[in-house]
Design an enzyme around this catalytic site. Structure first.
Site, PDB file in Angstrom:
ATOM      1  N   SER A  15      57.173 103.970  51.555  1.00  0.00           N
ATOM      2  CA  SER A  15      55.993 104.705  51.112  1.00  0.00           C
ATOM      3  C   SER A  15      55.353 105.560  52.191  1.00  0.00           C
ATOM      4  O   SER A  15      54.696 106.552  51.870  1.00  0.00           O
ATOM      5  CB  SER A  15      54.947 103.730  50.568  1.00  0.00           C
ATOM      6  OG  SER A  15      54.538 102.812  51.567  1.00  0.00           O
ATOM      7  N   LYS A  40      52.956 105.959  39.577  1.00  0.00           N
ATOM      8  CA  LYS A  40      53.333 107.058  40.470  1.00  0.00           C
ATOM      9  C   LYS A  40      54.034 108.156  39.652  1.00  0.00           C
ATOM     10  O   LYS A  40      53.389 108.865  38.905  1.00  0.00           O
ATOM     11  CB  LYS A  40      54.160 106.513  41.628  1.00  0.00           C
ATOM     12  CG  LYS A  40      53.341 105.546  42.490  1.00  0.00           C
ATOM     13  CD  LYS A  40      54.106 104.940  43.608  1.00  0.00           C
ATOM     14  CE  LYS A  40      53.215 104.122  44.517  1.00  0.00           C
ATOM     15  NZ  LYS A  40      52.522 102.991  43.860  1.00  0.00           N
ATOM     16  N   HIS A  53      58.512 104.163  44.714  1.00  0.00           N
ATOM     17  CA  HIS A  53      58.468 105.587  45.046  1.00  0.00           C
ATOM     18  C   HIS A  53      59.787 106.302  44.766  1.00  0.00           C
ATOM     19  O   HIS A  53      59.913 107.496  45.049  1.00  0.00           O
ATOM     20  CB  HIS A  53      58.083 105.768  46.519  1.00  0.00           C
ATOM     21  CG  HIS A  53      56.712 105.260  46.839  1.00  0.00           C
ATOM     22  ND1 HIS A  53      55.592 106.052  46.759  1.00  0.00           N
ATOM     23  CD2 HIS A  53      56.292 104.026  47.219  1.00  0.00           C
ATOM     24  CE1 HIS A  53      54.523 105.322  47.085  1.00  0.00           C
ATOM     25  NE2 HIS A  53      54.922 104.099  47.371  1.00  0.00           N
TER      26      HIS A  53
END
Length: 396
Positions: A175, A235, A203
């Site tokens: 991240s 996300k 991610h």
């Protein structure tokens, strides 16, 4: 009370004090923060779906048909049909046989890791793993062995000299550095040493791999090779909640053992319906991923020409290395004066001496947005150090 105030004052003196911004309106590149209109390059909305009409409509429909609150835990009467259908869709999307829906990514990591290992077991954790992984390891009460970031040689030695039940856990896409774990080699080592591999690809999903199916899928690794993969909807998917996918028997085991799943109220069914719709979008959004990749390549080329120090990341996470925490804050403030919001990341989120600006690019950014960012960096004197490298100590 005095001790707490003293610690806050020390953080301020070291440039480590954290503040919250008040954001109004939807999450998008042009947003209002603390009453000012800014062009933001710090969101994890990598595909620009957080404000997508299809997701808003799915949530509205869910509210109308199922109300708002989850009202109960999954094991009492909170496991709604919308949650169940989402889990079935997740399993199909990721090529796994089962899935489990959690309320947050933090809860997923803590619940999965602490359920899969305990006293007498050993967990092997990458030094730059996310705080939620680190806390999950601690909660398990297992022995924790940290290996230097991405160092599979050290991990191999650690695995060889350790007996008993072994769990290897890593981020897929890291991240703060934006790089991708050596997943194929990790899978090989785990098979060789009879260890269970857990990958948090929060991610990676949405941006990495065919149809955004993540870094594990991109490597062609099967459920046997990587039994448990964790992801989040907050996300690239643009909604809320998190999940773990893997063999159906392990999903059943987690229902029995994962405390952060058992002892919490289920997410609202409307959010599960929005997340279901987001998978459909991600699966068919190759043009967004292609546009994002072009932005990434342009940004990296321009920043290198300007003399800034970047880490070797091919993902939407592009750290601009500074080193000193106060210098990172100054650079962030200089950009904000030009109407650009780029967050300075400092210890304890990253190791001491590796403070940075974490630029995150989104498919919703335009070429003109990127031009403006590059021009702003050009107007600021480079304050980065070319010798700053990813640290091998544990952050957070």
């Amino acid at each position: 009370m005095r001790d707490f105030i003293r610690e806050i004052d020390e953080r301020k003196a070291l440039g480590l004090y954290r503040t919250r911004r008040v954001v109004s309106g939807p999450q998008q590149p042009r947003m209002t923060a603390d009453g000012e209109t800014v062009l933001a390059f710090c969101s994890n909305d990598y595909l620009g779906l957080a404000n997508h009409p299809a997701l808003i409509e799915a949530a509205k429909s869910g509210l109308e048909t199922n109300g708002l609150g989850g009202a109960s835990s999954h094991l009492i009467c909170g496991h709604h049909q919308a949650h169940h259908q989402l889990e079935e869709r997740l399993a199909a999307f990721t090529g796994r046989t089962g899935a489990l829906f959690f309320s947050t990514g933090y809860m997923a990591n803590m619940g999965v890791i602490s359920a899969m290992a305990g006293r007498g077991d050993t967990i092997f954790s990458d030094a730059l793993n996310h705080a939620s992984i680190i806390d999950g390891c601690k909660l398990s009460r297992a022995t924790i062995r940290t290996y230097p970031h991405g160092d599979t040689d050290t991990l191999a030695n650690q695995l060889a000299e350790t007996g008993g039940h072994k769990l290897v856990v890593t981020d897929g896409v890291f991240s703060m550095d934006g790089d991708i774990a050596p997943l194929r080699e990790l899978a090989r080592l785990c098979k060789q040493h009879d260890a269970l591999l857990v990958v948090d690809d929060a991610h990676g999903f949405g941006c990495v791999g065919p149809q955004g199916r993540g870094s594990v899928f991109a490597e062609g690794l099967t459920e046997d090779e990587v039994p448990l993969v964790i992801g989040t909807f907050g996300k690239a998917f643009g909604s809320s909640g998190a999940f773990v996918v893997g063999p159906a028997p392990l999903m059943d085991y987690l229902v029995q053992k994962a405390r952060t799943y058992i002892y919490t109220t289920a997410m609202p069914p409307a959010l599960a319906m929005a997340s279901h719709a987001s998978i459909d979008l991600v699966e068919h959004e190759d043009p967004r991923r292609q546009h994002l990749q072009r932005l990434i390549e342009r940004f990296r080329s321009a920043m290198k020409d300007l003399g800034y120090s970047l880490l070797p990341s091919s993902t939407a996470i592009q750290p601009v290395m500074v080193g000193d925490a106060k210098a990172a804050l100054r650079l962030s403030a200089d950009l904000e004066k030009r109407g650009l919001l780029v967050t300075a990341i400092r210890p304890p989120t990253v190791p001491r001496g590796t403070s940075r600006l974490r630029v995150t690019l989104s498919a919703s950014h335009t070429e003109a947005d990127l031009d403006r960012l590059i021009e702003a960096f050009a107007a600021c004197a480079p304050v980065t150090r070319s010798d700053v490298q990813p640290a091998i100590v544990t952050p957070h």
